[in-house]
Design a protein around this motif. Structure first.
Motif, PDB file in Angstrom:
ATOM      1  N   ARG A 199      -8.445   0.630   5.252  1.00  0.00           N
ATOM      2  CA  ARG A 199      -8.714   1.301   5.588  1.00  0.00           C
ATOM      3  C   ARG A 199      -7.616   2.122   7.098  1.00  0.00           C
ATOM      4  NH1 ARG A 199     -14.179  -0.346   7.446  1.00  0.00           N
ATOM      5  NH2 ARG A 199     -15.135   1.310   9.796  1.00  0.00           N
ATOM      6  N   TYR A 200      -7.655   1.239   7.933  1.00  0.00           N
ATOM      7  CA  TYR A 200      -6.705   1.450   8.606  1.00  0.00           C
ATOM      8  C   TYR A 200      -5.430   1.788   8.624  1.00  0.00           C
ATOM      9  CZ  TYR A 200     -10.673   1.412  11.852  1.00  0.00           C
ATOM     10  OH  TYR A 200     -11.885   0.898  12.261  1.00  0.00           O
ATOM     11  N   ALA A 201      -5.230   1.040   7.339  1.00  0.00           N
ATOM     12  CA  ALA A 201      -3.670   0.623   6.780  1.00  0.00           C
ATOM     13  C   ALA A 201      -3.445   2.393   6.015  1.00  0.00           C
ATOM     14  CB  ALA A 201      -2.867  -0.296   5.681  1.00  0.00           C
ATOM     15  N   LEU A 202      -4.818   2.571   5.354  1.00  0.00           N
ATOM     16  CA  LEU A 202      -4.580   4.023   4.598  1.00  0.00           C
ATOM     17  C   LEU A 202      -4.746   5.139   5.234  1.00  0.00           C
ATOM     18  CD1 LEU A 202      -7.029   2.398   1.568  1.00  0.00           C
ATOM     19  CD2 LEU A 202      -3.525   3.133   1.572  1.00  0.00           C
ATOM     20  N   LYS A 203      -4.996   4.973   6.803  1.00  0.00           N
ATOM     21  CA  LYS A 203      -5.176   5.959   6.972  1.00  0.00           C
ATOM     22  C   LYS A 203      -3.645   6.277   7.401  1.00  0.00           C
ATOM     23  CE  LYS A 203      -8.499   8.422  10.571  1.00  0.00           C
ATOM     24  NZ  LYS A 203      -8.898   9.152   9.249  1.00  0.00           N
ATOM     25  N   SER A 204      -3.190   5.153   8.895  1.00  0.00           N
ATOM     26  CA  SER A 204      -1.666   5.278   8.557  1.00  0.00           C
ATOM     27  C   SER A 204      -0.821   5.509   8.276  1.00  0.00           C
ATOM     28  CB  SER A 204      -1.741   3.597  10.124  1.00  0.00           C
ATOM     29  OG  SER A 204      -1.250   2.956   8.475  1.00  0.00           O
ATOM     30  N   LEU A 205      -1.012   5.639   7.146  1.00  0.00           N
ATOM     31  CA  LEU A 205       0.023   6.160   5.935  1.00  0.00           C
ATOM     32  C   LEU A 205      -0.111   7.038   5.625  1.00  0.00           C
ATOM     33  CD1 LEU A 205       0.395   2.532   3.900  1.00  0.00           C
ATOM     34  CD2 LEU A 205       2.031   4.075   5.120  1.00  0.00           C
ATOM     35  N   GLY A 206      -1.415   8.194   6.414  1.00  0.00           N
ATOM     36  CA  GLY A 206      -1.513   9.142   6.141  1.00  0.00           C
ATOM     37  C   GLY A 206      -2.004   9.794   5.150  1.00  0.00           C
ATOM     38  N   GLN A 207      -3.274   8.898   4.459  1.00  0.00           N
ATOM     39  CA  GLN A 207      -4.073   8.970   3.071  1.00  0.00           C
ATOM     40  C   GLN A 207      -5.476   9.646   3.976  1.00  0.00           C
ATOM     41  OE1 GLN A 207      -2.240   9.355   0.654  1.00  0.00           O
ATOM     42  NE2 GLN A 207      -1.502   9.235   1.923  1.00  0.00           N
ATOM     43  N   LYS A 208      -6.456  10.357   2.915  1.00  0.00           N
ATOM     44  CA  LYS A 208      -8.050  10.515   3.939  1.00  0.00           C
ATOM     45  C   LYS A 208      -8.469   9.848   3.392  1.00  0.00           C
ATOM     46  CE  LYS A 208     -11.262  13.576   2.452  1.00  0.00           C
ATOM     47  NZ  LYS A 208     -11.917  15.181   2.051  1.00  0.00           N
ATOM     48  N   THR A 209      -8.809   8.393   4.411  1.00  0.00           N
ATOM     49  CA  THR A 209     -10.024   7.518   3.641  1.00  0.00           C
ATOM     50  C   THR A 209     -11.521   7.407   4.142  1.00  0.00           C
ATOM     51  OG1 THR A 209      -9.504   6.445   5.915  1.00  0.00           O
ATOM     52  CG2 THR A 209      -8.277   6.357   4.595  1.00  0.00           C
ATOM     53  N   VAL A 210     -12.484   7.813   3.433  1.00  0.00           N
ATOM     54  CA  VAL A 210     -13.818   7.830   4.409  1.00  0.00           C
ATOM     55  C   VAL A 210     -14.184   6.605   4.646  1.00  0.00           C
ATOM     56  CG1 VAL A 210     -15.964   8.909   3.377  1.00  0.00           C
ATOM     57  CG2 VAL A 210     -13.672  10.350   3.086  1.00  0.00           C
ATOM     58  N   LEU A 264       0.858  -1.255   0.128  1.00  0.00           N
ATOM     59  CA  LEU A 264      -0.054   0.043   0.058  1.00  0.00           C
ATOM     60  C   LEU A 264       0.902   1.528  -0.095  1.00  0.00           C
ATOM     61  CD1 LEU A 264      -3.139  -0.837   2.778  1.00  0.00           C
ATOM     62  CD2 LEU A 264      -2.694  -0.692  -0.172  1.00  0.00           C
ATOM     63  N   GLU A 265       2.133   1.559   0.733  1.00  0.00           N
ATOM     64  CA  GLU A 265       2.792   2.484   0.469  1.00  0.00           C
ATOM     65  C   GLU A 265       3.627   2.076  -0.548  1.00  0.00           C
ATOM     66  OE1 GLU A 265       5.498   4.642   4.078  1.00  0.00           O
ATOM     67  OE2 GLU A 265       5.599   2.200   3.601  1.00  0.00           O
ATOM     68  N   ASP A 266       3.608   1.355  -1.287  1.00  0.00           N
ATOM     69  CA  ASP A 266       4.491   2.101  -2.578  1.00  0.00           C
ATOM     70  C   ASP A 266       2.990   2.400  -3.910  1.00  0.00           C
ATOM     71  OD1 ASP A 266       6.801   0.751  -1.363  1.00  0.00           O
ATOM     72  OD2 ASP A 266       6.397  -1.169  -2.218  1.00  0.00           O
ATOM     73  N   PHE A 267       2.529   2.180  -3.568  1.00  0.00           N
ATOM     74  CA  PHE A 267       1.375   2.579  -4.457  1.00  0.00           C
ATOM     75  C   PHE A 267       1.043   3.297  -4.063  1.00  0.00           C
ATOM     76  CE2 PHE A 267      -3.327   3.545  -4.879  1.00  0.00           C
ATOM     77  CZ  PHE A 267      -3.596   2.883  -6.226  1.00  0.00           C
ATOM     78  N   ILE A 268       1.082   3.944  -2.716  1.00  0.00           N
ATOM     79  CA  ILE A 268       0.324   5.511  -2.677  1.00  0.00           C
ATOM     80  C   ILE A 268       1.444   6.704  -3.151  1.00  0.00           C
ATOM     81  CG2 ILE A 268       0.501   7.496  -0.537  1.00  0.00           C
ATOM     82  CD1 ILE A 268      -1.016   5.035   0.983  1.00  0.00           C
ATOM     83  N   ASN A 269       3.050   6.156  -3.180  1.00  0.00           N
ATOM     84  CA  ASN A 269       3.641   6.643  -3.031  1.00  0.00           C
ATOM     85  C   ASN A 269       4.492   6.980  -4.653  1.00  0.00           C
ATOM     86  OD1 ASN A 269       4.500   7.553  -0.134  1.00  0.00           O
ATOM     87  ND2 ASN A 269       6.948   5.400  -0.238  1.00  0.00           N
ATOM     88  N   ALA A 270       4.364   5.787  -5.551  1.00  0.00           N
ATOM     89  CA  ALA A 270       3.574   6.681  -6.827  1.00  0.00           C
ATOM     90  C   ALA A 270       2.843   7.016  -7.185  1.00  0.00           C
ATOM     91  CB  ALA A 270       3.317   4.847  -7.420  1.00  0.00           C
ATOM     92  N   PHE A 271       2.172   7.531  -6.901  1.00  0.00           N
ATOM     93  CA  PHE A 271       0.966   7.864  -7.248  1.00  0.00           C
ATOM     94  C   PHE A 271       1.498   9.834  -6.396  1.00  0.00           C
ATOM     95  CE2 PHE A 271      -1.685   5.325  -7.751  1.00  0.00           C
ATOM     96  CZ  PHE A 271      -2.557   5.702  -8.874  1.00  0.00           C
ATOM     97  N   MET A 272       2.334   9.469  -5.409  1.00  0.00           N
ATOM     98  CA  MET A 272       2.837  11.003  -4.832  1.00  0.00           C
ATOM     99  C   MET A 272       3.680  11.752  -5.419  1.00  0.00           C
ATOM    100  SD  MET A 272       2.600  10.059  -0.713  1.00  0.00           S
ATOM    101  CE  MET A 272       3.685  11.777  -0.485  1.00  0.00           C
ATOM    102  N   ALA A 273       5.006  10.739  -5.955  1.00  0.00           N
ATOM    103  CA  ALA A 273       5.474  11.033  -7.263  1.00  0.00           C
ATOM    104  C   ALA A 273       4.927  11.639  -7.789  1.00  0.00           C
ATOM    105  CB  ALA A 273       6.730  10.395  -7.404  1.00  0.00           C
TER     106      ALA A 273
END
Length: 800
Positions: free
Chosen positions: A154-165, A83-92
């Protein structure tokens, strides 16, 4: 249990067959796009707005879980890294992601949910047969998501600093609305309904190449061109093919008529493809009008509800949109209904309590009052402010008192600023309203009653918390007499307005939603009534906001609807020595229900409806579960204490109440001496040993070795762990443990968070392959030293 109720929900979402139709018949509608280029174009066109993609997380979870091992209970640290790699790809690429999760199973989809659960049970039975025969994990053709994966995602994404709804209805509407209202560059998911909504572009998660950020964009315009219809036709097109509102069973006769008269019928296509083409041909020839829709409603066998088609079209209309197929009055009604059900979770949404806490308190105060009075009265209700006041007085909508009480209490640290601005702004706004003297008198009466109630109810709470309200009040030179104003008493003294608030009057929010909810108590004892407006009580307001922000677990649905859902788990139904996890954790849940519904206060507590999958449950109807009061010294604290009070004594109450849910109230001193994750794990393990008589010393040693050895291992080390074989009983126990973690989360949420939620997550407490290894070694009779990998300090902890 709420999000993972959909964890086996695969690509059959949306209009059946439409996604495949687009790929086979409309290849030009499948356009390869580079998301970096899309984001760059957005930055050029909108320099003040960063590129945002809204993610339908439930349709992405299966794609995200790429760990090689999936049958042993989950490779959680590896998954977190993915999940962190997924997020980082978009953040980059400078792209922000917003993740939406289904928070409910809507009752209109209950039958479909049950069908899928029955099918999944059959798949899991075959899976265990394979494991017992071959002692290994099967191939991808039998892939099943690890238990509770969507919940923990969803808790993982939230712990990685993402906005989750976490939504209050199924996510597709809220995803589409968010994408449109926030000018997102696209929606990422795999649900053909996004071809129907008139919203931002729809990107495919299935076709995403993360390394290059290239995927397929499905073009609504090209689809319409191939079908010979317009974007306006799409909602009706979807309804006439069958969707969540209009059942396919009602449309067979209509399809037959379309097929026999369509010039586009092609023998090389399958029947479903010909139906799609024929229905499109039919609606392309009728006028886009409400009368055309009414004619369709007359010829379709819709049964007693002739509004199905109209409601179906309405379900695709986002806030602010209208359709020629439905009259404006019906559209407005639909918008209000959706706003009552939905939490669009706008960044500037005035009812997002947890968002308020991050803002300046004067900003918050002005936003609440000015927007509630201006937007709720005029823009949403479409009526004059005076008629809105009458609705407040007649309890048709939440009144100013309810709003101020609940929001002020929930905001806690900013409550003085909120309450003063409510009162200060209510008076001038009220006096500025034009209307008959009778209407104005009612509104003025509302304002005075608001003040009285605030004085009688709120000020006591403030003072009990150390707030001295007298310090904030200033004399008001304007005191109208009863002869002048019609009041039976003169005005009270109003507090002053902070000068810094005035400049914020021009602030404009995103679309509002109506603050209504459902009462946990029905018209009779032991009864929940869904959809009944009720006083928006503080604890439900807090629970709702925490639910939306993915900060609590299951609490809001229990409080508001009295329903809880749990999907399939990787359990061996033929292992009769281990009860189903639904039954193992039911006594703990009964204690949690009692805490939430405050059953110890006298009177009859409502039953909770449980839709849980376990062996022998045909799912014909929910299990009706009686809350049971836990054994807490001094009695169970109420929610106001557990959720809002402060101080060391309260923290102790939270912890002891949490332990009482698992019959461990007498073990508080020993558990508090442990690190929080270990304490949570030991709490769960002790409960399991009490509830499952077949658990052995070898099982206990395997669990303890797991938690003690996991701490020092990285995701890479756990990924590299190799298993010679897979034990089916360990697979079953792993799933039971993971479901136990979700029970810990629910108890933690109900008791006011005595633990940090992060301390109860599986990446802190569990790894499937490591548990398999420890289980097999323990049952082979390996020594404690070998189980603990020769670590002396770990052996000391194990012995103690």
């Amino acid at each position: 249990f709420l999000s993972d109720c959909c964890e086996f929900w695969t690509s059959a979402m949306g209009v059946r067959g439409l996604q495949g139709f687009v790929a086979r018949v409309c290849p030009d509608a499948c356009q390869t796009v580079d998301l970096r280029e899309v984001a760059e174009k957005h930055r050029v066109d909108h320099p003040d707005s960063p590129p945002v993609i809204v993610v339908d997380a439930m349709s992405c979870v299966r794609r995200w879980y790429t760990a090689e091992c999936w049958v042993c209970g989950g490779q959680w640290r590896e998954y977190l890294a993915i999940l962190e790699d997924f997020i980082n790809a978009f953040m980059a690429a400078g792209i922000k992601l917003v993740f939406y999760f289904d928070g409910v199973v809507e009752e209109k989809k209950r039958d479909e949910w049950i069908k899928r659960r029955v099918k999944n049970t059959e798949e899991i039975t075959r899976l265990f047969q394979f494991i017992k025969t071959h002692r290994k994990q099967p191939g991808k053709e039998m892939f099943v998501l690890p238990s509770a994966l969507p919940t923990f995602t969803r808790y993982a994404l939230k712990s990685l600093g993402q906005k989750t709804v976490c939504t209050l209805q199924e996510a597709d509407f809220e995803v589409a609305a968010y994408g449109l209202q926030h000018n997102c560059i696209g929606i990422l998911g795999q649900d053909s309904d996004y071809l129907i909504y008139n919203t931002c572009p729809y990107f495919s998660i299935e076709n995403l190449r993360l390394d290059r950020l290239v995927t397929v964009m499905y073009s609504r315009e090209v689809l319409c061109r191939v079908l010979g219809i317009s974007l306006t036709h799409l909602p009706l097109f979807a309804c006439l093919l069958g969707n969540d509102v209009v059942p396919e069973s009602m449309l067979e006769g209509f399809w037959h008529k379309c097929l026999t008269t369509s010039p586009h019928r092609n023998s090389s296509y399958n029947r479903r493809t010909n139906i799609l083409l024929s229905v499109a041909n039919y609606i392309s020839k009728i006028p886009c009008s409400y009368s055309s829709l009414k004619h369709l409603e007359e010829i379709l066998p819709l049964g007693s509800d002739k509004t199905l088609l109209c409601r179906g079209v309405n379900s695709y209309l986002l806030p602010g949109q209208q359709s020629p197929w439905v009259p404006p009055s019906a559209t407005n009604c639909q918008m209000l209904s959706l706003q009552q059900q939905s939490a669009l979770c706008q960044d500037k949404e005035i009812f997002q309590v947890t968002c308020f806490l991050k803002l300046n308190h004067h900003f918050i105060a002005m936003t609440i009052v000015s927007l509630f009075l201006k937007c709720q009265a005029g823009q949403i209700m479409g009526s004059s402010s005076s008629s809105w006041a009458q609705k407040c007085i007649s309890h048709e909508f939440p009144c100013l008192y309810d709003l101020s009480i609940d929001l002020v209490l929930a905001l806690k640290v900013h409550r003085s600023a909120i309450i003063w601005s409510v009162i200060c702004l209510a008076v001038p706004c009220s006096r500025g309203i034009k209307g008959s003297s009778a209407k104005n008198a009612k509104l003025k009466l509302l304002v005075v009653e608001t003040w009285k109630l605030l004085q009688n109810h709120v000020i006591e709470l403030w003072n009990s918390g150390g707030w001295d309200l007298k310090d904030h009040l200033v004399p008001n030179p304007c005191r109208e007499t009863s002869a002048r104003s019609g009041y039976s008493e003169p005005h009270p003294t109003w507090p002053s307005i902070h000068p810094g608030m005035i400049q914020l009057l021009s602030y404009q929010p995103g679309p509002q939603r109506n603050v209504s909810a459902c009462s946990p108590y029905g018209t009779g004892p032991r009864e929940f009534v869904s959809g009944t407006p009720w006083k928006y009580s503080l604890h439900s307001a807090v629970a709702k906001e925490q639910h939306i922000q993915s900060e609590n677990y299951s609490v809001f649905n229990i409080l508001s609807h009295g329903v809880i859902d749990c999907s399939n788990s990787l359990e061996d139904d033929y292992d009769t020595e281990i009860p189903g996890q639904a039954l193992i954790y039911r006594p703990a849940r009964q204690h949690i229900y009692s805490i939430l519904l405050e059953s110890g206060k006298g009177g009859t507590c409502p039953l909770v409806k449980e839709w849980f999958v376990y062996f022998g449950n045909p799912l014909k109807q929910p299990d009706l579960i009686q809350p049971v009061q836990p054994s807490v010294t001094g009695g169970t604290p109420n929610l106001k204490t557990l959720w809002l009070a402060k101080g060391p004594d309260v923290e102790k109450q939270r912890y002891s109440t949490f332990l009482a849910c698992f019959y461990l109230q007498d073990e508080m001193e020993e558990l508090q001496a442990l690190e929080a994750p270990v304490a949570g794990f030991c709490c769960l393990l002790a409960y399991l040993m009490m509830r499952v008589s077949s658990l052995s010393l070898e099982d206990l040693n395997a669990f303890l070795a797991l938690i003690l050895c996991l701490k020092g291992k990285s995701a890479a080390q756990l990924t590299g762990l190799q298993l010679a074989q897979v034990d089916p009983r360990a697979v079953h126990l792993g799933a039971v443990l993971i479901r136990g973690l979700t029970t810990l989360l629910m108890a933690n949420s109900a008791c006011g968070f005595p633990f940090r939620m992060d301390d109860l997550m599986p990446w802190a407490l569990f790894d499937g392959k490591l548990f398999q290894e420890k289980y097999q070694k323990s049952h082979r009779g390996c020594s404690v030293e070998e189980l603990l990998e020769g670590n002396v300090s770990t052996q000391t902890s194990f012995s103690s």
